[in-house]
Enzyme design. Structure first.
Site, PDB file in Angstrom:
ATOM      1  N   THR A  57       1.446   2.890   2.559  1.00  0.00           N
ATOM      2  CA  THR A  57       1.692   2.847   1.422  1.00  0.00           C
ATOM      3  C   THR A  57       1.029   4.135   0.558  1.00  0.00           C
ATOM      4  O   THR A  57       1.347   4.694  -0.304  1.00  0.00           O
ATOM      5  CB  THR A  57       1.140   1.714   0.610  1.00  0.00           C
ATOM      6  OG1 THR A  57       1.687   0.398   1.197  1.00  0.00           O
ATOM      7  CG2 THR A  57       1.361   1.741  -0.929  1.00  0.00           C
ATOM      8  N   TYR A 144      -0.954  -1.522  15.155  1.00  0.00           N
ATOM      9  CA  TYR A 144       0.244  -1.839  14.221  1.00  0.00           C
ATOM     10  C   TYR A 144       1.368  -2.145  15.064  1.00  0.00           C
ATOM     11  O   TYR A 144       1.988  -0.943  15.551  1.00  0.00           O
ATOM     12  CB  TYR A 144       0.279  -0.921  13.178  1.00  0.00           C
ATOM     13  CG  TYR A 144       1.301  -1.148  12.050  1.00  0.00           C
ATOM     14  CD1 TYR A 144       1.560  -2.568  11.879  1.00  0.00           C
ATOM     15  CD2 TYR A 144       1.486  -0.283  10.937  1.00  0.00           C
ATOM     16  CE1 TYR A 144       2.639  -2.730  10.805  1.00  0.00           C
ATOM     17  CE2 TYR A 144       1.931  -0.491   9.857  1.00  0.00           C
ATOM     18  CZ  TYR A 144       2.701  -1.959   9.786  1.00  0.00           C
ATOM     19  OH  TYR A 144       3.426  -2.136   8.714  1.00  0.00           O
ATOM     20  N   LYS A 170      -1.941  -6.160  13.724  1.00  0.00           N
ATOM     21  CA  LYS A 170      -1.019  -6.156  12.416  1.00  0.00           C
ATOM     22  C   LYS A 170       0.463  -6.361  12.971  1.00  0.00           C
ATOM     23  O   LYS A 170       1.111  -5.280  13.568  1.00  0.00           O
ATOM     24  CB  LYS A 170      -1.090  -4.981  11.504  1.00  0.00           C
ATOM     25  CG  LYS A 170      -0.535  -5.074  10.270  1.00  0.00           C
ATOM     26  CD  LYS A 170      -0.901  -3.771   9.406  1.00  0.00           C
ATOM     27  CE  LYS A 170       0.098  -3.770   8.021  1.00  0.00           C
ATOM     28  NZ  LYS A 170      -0.226  -2.787   7.194  1.00  0.00           N
TER      29      LYS A 170
END
Length: 306
Positions: A57, A144, A170
């Site tokens: 983000t 991730y 994640k």
């Protein structure tokens, strides 16, 4: 110096809501450090498990390595000592190691290891990639799983054994079978983080799989709503979760889904709609259209006055 050992970091980030602050840009697309610092200070006043500086983000993919270090340093300097700051590492293995070193210089408490750039790789190659980065840093590392770095349960179990400073997994894929297998094998060895776009949509069912936290982009511009939603999830108040999904999250995702890349653009639009502009997104992303922005603003106004 980091305030958290890897084990402490793992426990801390699993104890509350996580967020990825947007990175503030001026109209000329240069980094607006003063505005970014103010944003980190504001978010840190809430009870969060950690902030991921220059993450997805935060437009990691559009920042230069120098800018990444500067963003992470600004976040680490602006947040209180009890708020963990995690920095990004990515691209090829050698470059990811350089990012990890930069994270330590900048005062980060941990690292989120993004998928390698461009190329696909088998499980053995992915394992070696993670192991090399973990060996190169004393910081806690979260892997991730998404895109071209989707880790199998066997690979994650190997990494948990060979990398003492691996603290988190994640999930950005949404493969319930894999998440179930990983949690069944490793239990509390790792912290499990929901990482699908607009993770609130999946938060309640994922809680049943051992995923105790998730990364909330909405927290950037509606922190009270995001925290109320997280609390409802952790307390398994299904009626409240369903109500908040219907009132805001699902209509929000309908706008987000109108164009690739809007998962970031809509967050910056939300910042502007709540009077805290973070500037435009950088190419290759594009900002929401005027009509889409107006729809989002109306949606935020409704939930803010509810």
């Amino acid at each position: 110096m980091t305030s958290f050992t890897p084990a402490e970091l793992g426990r801390r980030i699993g104890s509350g809501l996580l967020s990825f602050p947007v990175t503030h840009f001026r109209d000329d697309l240069s980094f607006d450090e003063a505005a970014y610092r103010e944003h980190v200070v504001r978010l840190s006043k809430y009870d969060v498990g950690g902030l991921f500086a220059a993450g997805g983000t935060g437009e990691f993919f559009s920042l230069t390595p120098t800018e990444v270090e500067r963003v992470v340093a600004a976040a680490a300097d602006s947040a209180p000592d009890d708020t963990p700051i995690l920095a990004p590492a990515g691209y090829g293995t050698a470059t990811a190691i350089e990012f990890a070193a930069a994270a330590e210089r900048a005062g980060a408490d941990g690292i989120l290891l993004f998928p390698p750039y461009l190329t696909e790789a088998g499980q053995e190659g992915l394992a070696r990639h993670v192991e090399a980065v973990c060996r190169a840093t004393s910081l806690g590392v979260v892997i991730y799983s998404r895109a071209n770095a989707v880790y199998s349960a066997d690979t994650v179990a190997r990494l948990a054994d060979t990398c003492p400073n691996l603290v988190g997994y994640k999930d950005g894929v949404g493969d319930i079978d894999t998440v179930t297998r990983i949690h069944a094998r490793l239990g509390g060895r790792l912290t499990y983080i929901g990482g699908l776009p607009t993770a609130e949509t999946f938060a309640l069912p994922y809680l049943q799989l051992g995923v105790t936290t998730y990364s909330s982009a909405i927290f950037n511009f509606l922190p009270e709503f995001a925290l109320a939603f997280y609390t409802a999830v952790r307390e398994q108040r299904q009626a409240d979760v369903t109500r908040m999904l219907s009132a805001f999250v699902l209509p929000y995702t309908e706008i987000r889904n109108r164009q690739a890349g809007y998962a970031v653009s809509i967050v910056k639009a939300g910042m502007a709609a709540t009077g805290r502009s973070a500037g435009p997104v950088r190419p290759p992303l594009t900002d929401l259209s005027t009509q889409e922005y107006d729809s989002l603003s109306a949606l935020i106004a409704r939930v803010s006055t509810a």
